[in-house]
Design an enzyme around this catalytic site. Structure first.
Site, PDB file in Angstrom:
ATOM      1  CB  THR A 238      -0.905   0.039   1.253  1.00  9.73           C
ATOM      2  OG1 THR A 238      -0.089  -0.095   2.420  1.00  9.73           O
ATOM      3  CG2 THR A 238      -1.943  -1.058   1.221  1.00  9.73           C
ATOM      4  NE  ARG A 240       4.105   7.115  -3.806  1.00  3.58           N
ATOM      5  CZ  ARG A 240       3.047   7.475  -3.060  1.00  3.58           C
ATOM      6  NH1 ARG A 240       2.184   6.561  -2.644  1.00  3.58           N
ATOM      7  NH2 ARG A 240       2.846   8.734  -2.745  1.00  3.58           N
ATOM      8  CD  GLU A 269      -0.410   4.339  -8.326  1.00  2.13           C
ATOM      9  OE1 GLU A 269      -0.288   3.175  -7.887  1.00  2.13           O
ATOM     10  OE2 GLU A 269      -0.866   5.288  -7.669  1.00  2.13           O
ATOM     11  CG  HIS A 287      -2.827   5.092  -5.003  1.00  5.19           C
ATOM     12  ND1 HIS A 287      -1.618   5.511  -5.487  1.00  5.19           N
ATOM     13  CD2 HIS A 287      -2.835   5.485  -3.700  1.00  5.19           C
ATOM     14  CE1 HIS A 287      -0.942   6.130  -4.539  1.00  5.19           C
ATOM     15  NE2 HIS A 287      -1.661   6.128  -3.439  1.00  5.19           N
ATOM     16  N   GLY A 289      -5.838   4.025  -0.765  1.00  2.12           N
ATOM     17  CA  GLY A 289      -5.399   4.013   0.636  1.00  2.12           C
ATOM     18  C   GLY A 289      -5.946   5.162   1.465  1.00  2.12           C
ATOM     19  CB  SER A 290      -5.386   8.681   1.416  1.00  3.65           C
ATOM     20  OG  SER A 290      -5.523   9.096   0.076  1.00  3.65           O
TER      21      SER A 290
HETATM   22  C1  8YV Z   1      -2.765   9.841  -1.965  1.00  5.02           C
HETATM   23  C2  8YV Z   1      -0.661   8.519  -1.256  1.00  5.02           C
HETATM   24  O1  8YV Z   1      -4.111   9.671  -2.048  1.00  5.02           O
HETATM   25  O2  8YV Z   1      -0.419  10.368   0.194  1.00  5.02           O
HETATM   26  C3  8YV Z   1       0.120   9.517  -0.478  1.00  5.02           C
HETATM   27  O3  8YV Z   1       1.368   9.435  -0.530  1.00  5.02           O
HETATM   28  O4  8YV Z   1      -0.116   7.611  -1.726  1.00  5.02           O
HETATM   29  C4  8YV Z   1      -2.135   8.555  -1.512  1.00  5.02           C
HETATM   30  O5  8YV Z   1      -2.785   7.962  -0.459  1.00  5.02           O
HETATM   31  C5  8YV Z   1      -2.288  10.306  -3.279  1.00  5.02           C
HETATM   32  O6  8YV Z   1      -0.937  10.297  -3.373  1.00  5.02           O
HETATM   33  C6  8YV Z   1      -2.879  11.687  -3.548  1.00  5.02           C
HETATM   34  O7  8YV Z   1      -2.004  12.588  -4.134  1.00  5.02           O
END
Ligand code: 8YV
Length: 322
Positions: A238, A240, A269, A287, A289-290
């Site tokens: 989760t 990179r 990606e 992607h 995760g957030s």
């Molecule tokens: C983000 C992420 O949603 O914050 C990070 O580093 O990998 C992700 O969860 C994404 O990068 C948004 O720019």
């Protein structure tokens, strides 16, 4: 009223974040929301003092060096900042900030989802159900490894790694970890530290990558390191995509050396390696995760907090290159 600083925002953002940005800044929006290439980034940065960007835009050395001298700060809507050459920015006097803390819990949740989704063969189960192939319940169908009492190896015991460890402990997993340095006992919470990745891998049934991507750890999971895992291990990423050699993982998933993988992130990606789609033992996410409502607002507000601090003469709290 003093003039609002001009800020170039490279992607559309959650409504509450856009409203606050518009209230406090003279925002230059990318109305199309298309992912901008180098020329558009440089063009969009003309006449602005701040940039609010996402991990979709690549601020490499060439782009940074071509930015107008008026650019003072790049705030990225992400905790990872491998898409920005922070050293080149520093050399040009540009502050780079990220969004730590606010996405820790959401990303750890998705790591747990990936671990469960891969081990419990959720992709195969869903396909069977949705494609009308569920004929009868079967005692020996779709079996995967249980978690209780097994070892989980976490690479990168930062905020997200530790939040994931907290969840994994509740599922009965024993925590092993590899990190640049050993944690203090209260943070370690009984986890076993491995100074070398190579000593951890043979010990763990489950492996999760939770470290930032750097030039040094590219393809850290490759034919050699995957070969050190016990047969039937489960791999979760989760963090990179750059951390995994796709050829090696795909070969290991095909041979069964790696029983299953749960992947939320990919190299290149969204143009990820399409061979993963053919693998029943790959549990794949785009992607996310957030991607909770609260987290995405929190990330945007954190970017704005950094811009606010900088433009009011205070140090940006999340500067990564100062
Ligand atoms: C983000 C992420 O949603 O914050 C990070 O580093 O990998 C992700 O969860 C994404 O990068 C948004 O720019």
């Amino acid at each position: 009223m003093p003039e609002k600083p001009v800020v170039f925002v490279t992607r559309r953002l959650p409504g509450a974040v856009e409203a606050r940005a518009d209230r406090d800044y003279d925002c230059r929006w990318n109305e199309t929301d298309a992912v901008l290439g180098a020329d558009d980034l440089i063009e969009g940065a003309k006449g602005v003092r701040g940039i609010l960007t996402c991990s979709t835009e690549r601020w490499n050395r060439e782009v940074i060096e071509a930015l107008p001298d008026e650019v003072e700060i790049i705030a990225t809507f992400s905790v990872g900042f491998d898409h920005i050459d922070a050293a080149a920015a520093e050399a040009k006097g540009i502050i780079v900030t990220n969004t730590p803390d606010v996405l820790t819990e959401a990303t750890a949740d998705i790591a747990m989802l990936c671990l469960l989704g891969a081990s419990r063969r959720v992709h195969e189960a869903q396909a069977m159900l949705r494609e009308g192939r569920w004929e009868r319940w079967n005692p020996s169908e779709l079996l995967g490894p249980g978690l209780q009492g097994k070892n989980l190896g976490i690479v990168g015991m930062g905020r997200i790694g530790r939040a994931f460890a907290t969840r994994a402990r509740a599922f009965g997993l024993n925590i092993h970890y590899h990190n640049r340095s050993r944690l203090a006992p209260e943070q370690e919470a009984g986890a076993t530290y491995h100074e070398a990745l190579s000593t951890m891998l043979p010990e763990v049934k489950f492996l999760s990558l939770n470290c930032p991507a750097t030039a040094e750890n590219a393809d850290m999971l490759n034919e050699t390191t995957l070969g050190l895992l016990p047969k039937g291990a489960v791999v979760v990423n989760t963090a990179r995509g750059a951390l995994i050699d796709d050829d090696a993982l795909i070969a290991a998933l095909k041979s069964g050396h790696v029983a299953a993988a749960g992947l939320d992130v990919f190299k290149n990606e969204p143009a990820f390696d399409r061979r993963y789609l053919e693998l029943p033992n790959a549990f794949l996410l785009p992607h996310i995760g957030s991607s909770t409502i609260e987290t995405r607002d929190g990330m945007g507000f954190r970017c704005l907090d950094n811009l606010d601090a900088h433009f009011s003469g205070r140090p940006a709290p999340d500067a990564v290159n100062r």
